[in-house]
Scaffold this motif. Structure first.
Motif, short mmCIF file in Angstrom:
data_model
loop_
_atom_site.label_atom_id
_atom_site.label_comp_id
_atom_site.label_asym_id
_atom_site.label_seq_id
_atom_site.Cartn_x
_atom_site.Cartn_y
_atom_site.Cartn_z
N GLY A 243 -45.12 21.71 -9.38
CA GLY A 243 -45.65 22.49 -8.27
C GLY A 243 -44.67 23.58 -7.89
N GLN A 244 -45.18 24.79 -7.64
CA GLN A 244 -44.34 25.93 -7.29
C GLN A 244 -44.92 26.63 -6.07
OE1 GLN A 244 -41.59 26.61 -8.97
NE2 GLN A 244 -41.88 25.41 -10.83
N ILE A 245 -44.04 27.07 -5.17
CA ILE A 245 -44.47 27.92 -4.07
C ILE A 245 -44.31 29.37 -4.52
CG2 ILE A 245 -44.05 28.64 -1.69
CD1 ILE A 245 -45.29 25.87 -2.05
N SER A 246 -45.39 30.12 -4.50
CA SER A 246 -45.37 31.46 -5.07
C SER A 246 -45.37 32.56 -4.02
CB SER A 246 -46.56 31.66 -6.01
OG SER A 246 -47.77 31.31 -5.38
N GLY A 247 -45.55 32.23 -2.75
CA GLY A 247 -45.53 33.27 -1.72
C GLY A 247 -45.82 32.69 -0.35
N ALA A 248 -45.45 33.42 0.66
CA ALA A 248 -45.69 33.01 2.04
C ALA A 248 -45.82 34.26 2.89
CB ALA A 248 -44.56 32.13 2.56
N THR B 43 -50.41 42.21 0.19
CA THR B 43 -50.24 41.31 -0.95
C THR B 43 -48.88 40.65 -0.80
OG1 THR B 43 -51.55 42.74 -2.40
CG2 THR B 43 -50.11 41.13 -3.46
N PRO B 44 -48.82 39.32 -0.64
CA PRO B 44 -47.52 38.64 -0.49
C PRO B 44 -46.64 38.89 -1.71
CG PRO B 44 -49.34 37.17 0.07
CD PRO B 44 -49.94 38.38 -0.56
N GLU B 45 -45.34 39.09 -1.45
CA GLU B 45 -44.39 39.27 -2.54
C GLU B 45 -43.90 37.90 -3.01
OE1 GLU B 45 -43.44 41.96 -4.09
OE2 GLU B 45 -44.76 43.23 -2.88
N PRO B 46 -44.06 37.61 -4.30
CA PRO B 46 -43.64 36.29 -4.80
C PRO B 46 -42.16 36.03 -4.53
CG PRO B 46 -44.93 37.47 -6.46
CD PRO B 46 -44.65 38.45 -5.35
N GLY B 47 -41.88 34.85 -4.00
CA GLY B 47 -40.51 34.42 -3.79
C GLY B 47 -39.89 34.87 -2.48
N GLN B 48 -40.51 35.81 -1.76
CA GLN B 48 -39.91 36.32 -0.53
C GLN B 48 -40.33 35.48 0.68
OE1 GLN B 48 -37.65 38.88 -0.61
NE2 GLN B 48 -37.87 38.58 -2.81
N ALA C 80 -38.57 33.57 3.09
CA ALA C 80 -37.91 33.73 4.38
C ALA C 80 -38.15 35.12 4.95
CB ALA C 80 -36.41 33.45 4.24
N VAL C 81 -38.19 36.15 4.08
CA VAL C 81 -38.42 37.50 4.56
C VAL C 81 -39.80 37.63 5.20
CG1 VAL C 81 -38.72 39.90 3.82
CG2 VAL C 81 -36.86 38.53 2.88
N CYS C 82 -40.79 36.99 4.58
CA CYS C 82 -42.16 37.12 5.07
C CYS C 82 -42.44 36.25 6.29
CB CYS C 82 -43.16 36.75 3.96
SG CYS C 82 -43.14 37.90 2.57
N VAL C 83 -41.81 35.09 6.33
CA VAL C 83 -42.18 34.11 7.34
C VAL C 83 -41.09 33.88 8.37
CG1 VAL C 83 -43.00 31.73 7.68
CG2 VAL C 83 -43.64 32.98 5.63
N GLY C 84 -39.87 34.23 8.05
CA GLY C 84 -38.74 33.86 8.90
C GLY C 84 -38.84 34.34 10.33
N GLY C 85 -39.41 35.54 10.55
CA GLY C 85 -39.51 36.05 11.91
C GLY C 85 -40.84 35.78 12.58
N ALA C 86 -41.57 34.84 12.04
CA ALA C 86 -42.93 34.59 12.56
C ALA C 86 -42.91 33.98 13.95
CB ALA C 86 -43.68 33.67 11.61
N ASP C 87 -43.89 34.35 14.75
CA ASP C 87 -44.15 33.69 16.02
C ASP C 87 -45.32 32.74 15.77
OD1 ASP C 87 -44.86 32.82 18.51
OD2 ASP C 87 -44.86 34.81 19.44
N VAL D 236 -50.19 31.95 9.57
CA VAL D 236 -49.15 31.68 8.56
C VAL D 236 -49.79 30.97 7.37
CG1 VAL D 236 -46.93 30.58 8.07
CG2 VAL D 236 -47.40 31.50 10.36
N LEU D 237 -49.59 31.53 6.19
CA LEU D 237 -50.13 30.94 4.96
C LEU D 237 -49.02 30.74 3.94
CD1 LEU D 237 -52.22 33.50 5.90
CD2 LEU D 237 -53.61 32.40 4.14
N LEU D 238 -49.14 29.68 3.18
CA LEU D 238 -48.30 29.46 2.01
C LEU D 238 -49.20 29.47 0.78
CD1 LEU D 238 -45.79 26.59 2.95
CD2 LEU D 238 -45.35 29.05 2.87
N GLY D 239 -48.75 30.12 -0.27
CA GLY D 239 -49.47 30.09 -1.53
C GLY D 239 -48.64 29.41 -2.59
#
Length: 310
Positions: free
Chosen positions: A17-22, A91-96, A98-105, A111-114
């Motif tokens: 299993g791999q996490i490909s984006g968030a 389009t979510p950037e693969p592997g990013q 913390a950058v995509c989700v880290g500042g989320a409220d 919030v989605l994980l792919g």
């Protein structure tokens, strides 16, 4: 015993299993992408969305904690949020992660994980056969509490930017996949599962026969002996096995032997003749013929190709 067989198959088909984006996003939004893996996971961590993919008559409404497993699909589209005007497209950037989700409220954002599942060719064939085109696992069901905990642990690693996070994400993604399939099996009625190994392993009446074949794959099992272990007549056993597993019992046994053979050829230096005898074939040529028919290439060619790739 079901879980033991399940784990054994997972090891053989090299499931990863791999996490490909968030992503965390607010307002009216839409995202779409091409699916390049046999199994795609979409997890709605917070908020809600409408998920579309090829083969669905209508979009699926997903809420916080829901997980969708897309099998053999070619594209997906998700839309959520509210607001005037056209939706924001991204389009979510693969592997990013913390950058995509880290500042989320998390009180405001969706919030989605792919994720996706890496498989060897045998695994791709087995899992795509065993799962429906789209399986939706609702967080509201009582049987999914362990899955929800797995998602939460994964989100902690994705957003925490802690030392070793990349390694932890890989490990949690692996466990998440197991929990997704456990939850799916816990929610699905047996009759809803497509014929295949996943359905066979959940069938109480077939389990004694499967245990024999998995435990002693090199033995020359006969239909009569397997039927007796399942406390069924030969005819009833053969009919039930085919309807549940999607193939006759001895064809299943041969497929299981071939999975074992592929692992041995990938991971060990066993001689072909010794492997043939170990798996119950009367000669090396008989084994090689069966292997090529099942896998598509000769055993030595298979070994050479995998050694070069690694």
């Amino acid at each position: 015993m079901v879980i033991d067989h399940f784990s054994e198959v997972f090891d053989l088909i090299e499931v990863r299993g791999q996490i490909s984006g968030a992503v965390a996003v607010r307002g009216h939004w839409v995202t779409q992408s091409v699916i390049e893996s046999p199994l795609k996971l979409t997890m709605m961590v917070r908020g809600r969305c409408r998920l579309s993919t090829d083969g669905l008559d209508a979009p699926i409404d997903m809420e916080a904690g829901d997980v969708a497993v897309l099998t053999g699909r070619s594209w997906l589209r998700a839309e959520g949020g509210a607001g005037d005007g056209p939706p924001m497209e991204f389009t979510p950037e693969p592997g990013q992660y913390a950058v995509c989700v880290g500042g989320a409220d998390f009180a405001v954002d969706d919030v989605l994980l792919g994720g996706h599942v890496d498989l060897n060719p045998a695994g791709a064939a087995l899992l795509t056969q065993a799962l429906p085109p789209v399986a939706l696992i609702r967080a509201s069901h009582a049987a999914t509490h362990t899955l929800r905990a797995s998602v939460d642990r994964l989100v902690e690693e994705v957003t925490g930017e802690r030392m070793g996070a990349a390694f932890a994400v890989r490990q949690h993604a692996q466990l998440l996949l197991l929990e997704v399939l456990r939850a799916y099996l816990g929610l699905a009625e047996a009759a809803e599962l497509p014929p295949g190994w996943l359905r066979a392993m959940t069938d109480d009446r077939l389990r004694p026969a499967l245990t024999l074949m998995h435990g002693q794959p090199g033995r020359s099992w006969g239909l009569e002996e397997l039927a007796r272990a399942a406390a069924m007549s030969r005819t009833s056993f053969a009919v039930r096995f085919r309807s549940v597993a999607g193939m006759p019992p001895l064809a299943y046994l041969n497929s299981w032997r071939m999975l074992l053979a592929q692992r041995a050829l990938r991971d060990h230096d066993v001689r072909i003749g010794a492997l043939a005898a170990q798996l119950g074939y009367t000669s090396e040529s008989a084994f090689s013929t069966a292997f090529k028919r099942e896998v598509g290439e000769a055993p030595l060619r298979y070994r050479h190709r995998h050694r070069q790739a690694s």
